[in-house]
Design an enzyme around this catalytic site. Sequence first.
Site, short mmCIF file in Angstrom:
data_model
loop_
_atom_site.label_atom_id
_atom_site.label_comp_id
_atom_site.label_asym_id
_atom_site.label_seq_id
_atom_site.Cartn_x
_atom_site.Cartn_y
_atom_site.Cartn_z
N GLU A 1 -0.78 57.31 -1.43
CA GLU A 1 0.57 56.71 -0.92
C GLU A 1 1.57 57.16 -1.36
OE1 GLU A 1 -0.21 52.77 -1.99
OE2 GLU A 1 -2.34 52.54 -1.85
N GLU B 1 -9.64 53.10 -2.33
CA GLU B 1 -8.88 52.03 -3.39
C GLU B 1 -9.42 50.99 -2.12
OE1 GLU B 1 -4.76 51.00 -4.31
OE2 GLU B 1 -4.53 53.14 -5.74
C1 FCB Z 1 -1.74 49.93 -4.58
C2 FCB Z 1 -1.58 51.09 -5.15
C3 FCB Z 1 -2.87 50.88 -6.47
C4 FCB Z 1 -1.82 49.02 -7.04
C5 FCB Z 1 -2.79 48.45 -5.61
C6 FCB Z 1 -3.25 46.84 -6.33
O1 FCB Z 1 -0.20 50.12 -3.26
O2 FCB Z 1 -2.23 52.76 -5.27
O3 FCB Z 1 -1.29 51.99 -7.71
O4 FCB Z 1 -1.23 49.11 -7.68
O5 FCB Z 1 -2.60 48.58 -4.61
#
Ligand code: FCB
Length: 455
Positions: free
Chosen positions: A170, A360
């Site tokens: 990110e 994620e």
């Molecule tokens: C993302 C991050 C991760 C976590 C999630 C909830 O932005 O990459 O580390 O904090 O959100």
Amino acid sequence: MQHPHLASLFPADFLWGVSTSAYQIEGAVHEDGRGASIWDQFAATPGKVHQGQTGAVACDHYHRMPEDVALMASLGLKAYRFSIAWPRIQPEGTGAANSLGLDFYDRLVDALLAHDIVPLATLYHWDLPLALHQQGGWLNRATANHFAEYAEIVGRRLGDRVPWWLTLNEPWCAAFLGYGNGLHAPGMHNTQAAFVAGHHLLLAHGHAMQRLRATVRADAQLGIALNLNPAYPHDNSPETLRAVQEVDRFNNGWFLDPIFRGHYPEQLSADFKVAPPPILDGDMELISTPIDYLGVNYYSRSLIPLHQGTSPVGTSSATVVSDQDGHFTEMGWEIYPPGLTDLMVQLDRDYRPRKIVITENGAAFPDEWDGGDRVDDPRRSDYLAAHIQAMATALVQGVPLAGYFAWALMDNFEWAEGFSKRFGLVYVDFPTQRRIIKASGRWYAAFIQQQRAGH
Ligand code: FCB
């Protein structure tokens, strides 16, 4: 099992995993020669993190790694995404490698392989060595060159065994939350700085792609994880539709376009009334070095309301509303699974990534532990099931999806929110460090098992 059909839609080699990051789980911040990172400093600054909490202990994973890997094996996970802490490998961000730091990840990788869990390593999940920050951090172009050295050190040590790599996690967050609105480390408030940082992060990515390619096994898959957030109009007025495009450039195009097309979105810096990023000759070629797969972190969407002539993104995303009828997680993020299907289909159409892995996806809810062995979190199981269904819908439309990593293995240090937001499939009782598998963790384990059985 609730979704018998769903499991059978995915190919046999699909990677079903969970995700974590170093600073959020490891603790042991002073151990084995680890240097300080910008997150140690930021968390120690009053007012930055919920109740002044820090990652100094977090889940104590640094000491409990073998048990945590055994826990993952007990859930039947096929893959695990973790990040490597740059300040453990190079405490000052430059110079000789700290072998004790490398040893930890070496043991982790071996433990995973011994349990048939595929390792996916992220080189950078926001924990920049503090010493580099003191030389300008991501505002300093040299940081990207230092990152190249770091990538090479790690590639040489782990590259024979780790088949999946991500350069950065990110970069949008690292650049904008870190330098633009200051919600994350290092806490700077300057939009122009965010664009400079973003460019240097992308350069670091390009360098790392090349260094990894030269050092890791030939069949390794190399990529980057972007947080993508599709934008939808709340109404069909031309102003709103324009605003949607603007938000999309900011949320998604800022990093997708340079990586896949070798240039920034044309309007991007004009939207913000700032100078373009500091591009030198050769930068965009390096940044658009072909990736093997795109990692996508998907949590929610943006719903853009009617605009009265103001820029929706000029200073913040405050004017981006959520659907009144929507359902929300404890982060205040709208639960919108169709956004994942739409995003996958659009990415495939517009950027043609060779493969996509959802690196994620998950939700925070105020979980309650009964003090025994139960944490009932039906909303999290529903969230996961709905997003897996949304992925299947994209898969049958031909999107080259290769894996899914739930965020997160266990409750952890949620950045500025500290320990107040629980994302885990495993509950952590922080005072005792006891781990309790939540109902959602059992649901996910059963789903994976059924998927295995179907092949
Ligand atoms: C993302 C991050 C991760 C976590 C999630 C909830 O932005 O990459 O580390 O904090 O959100």
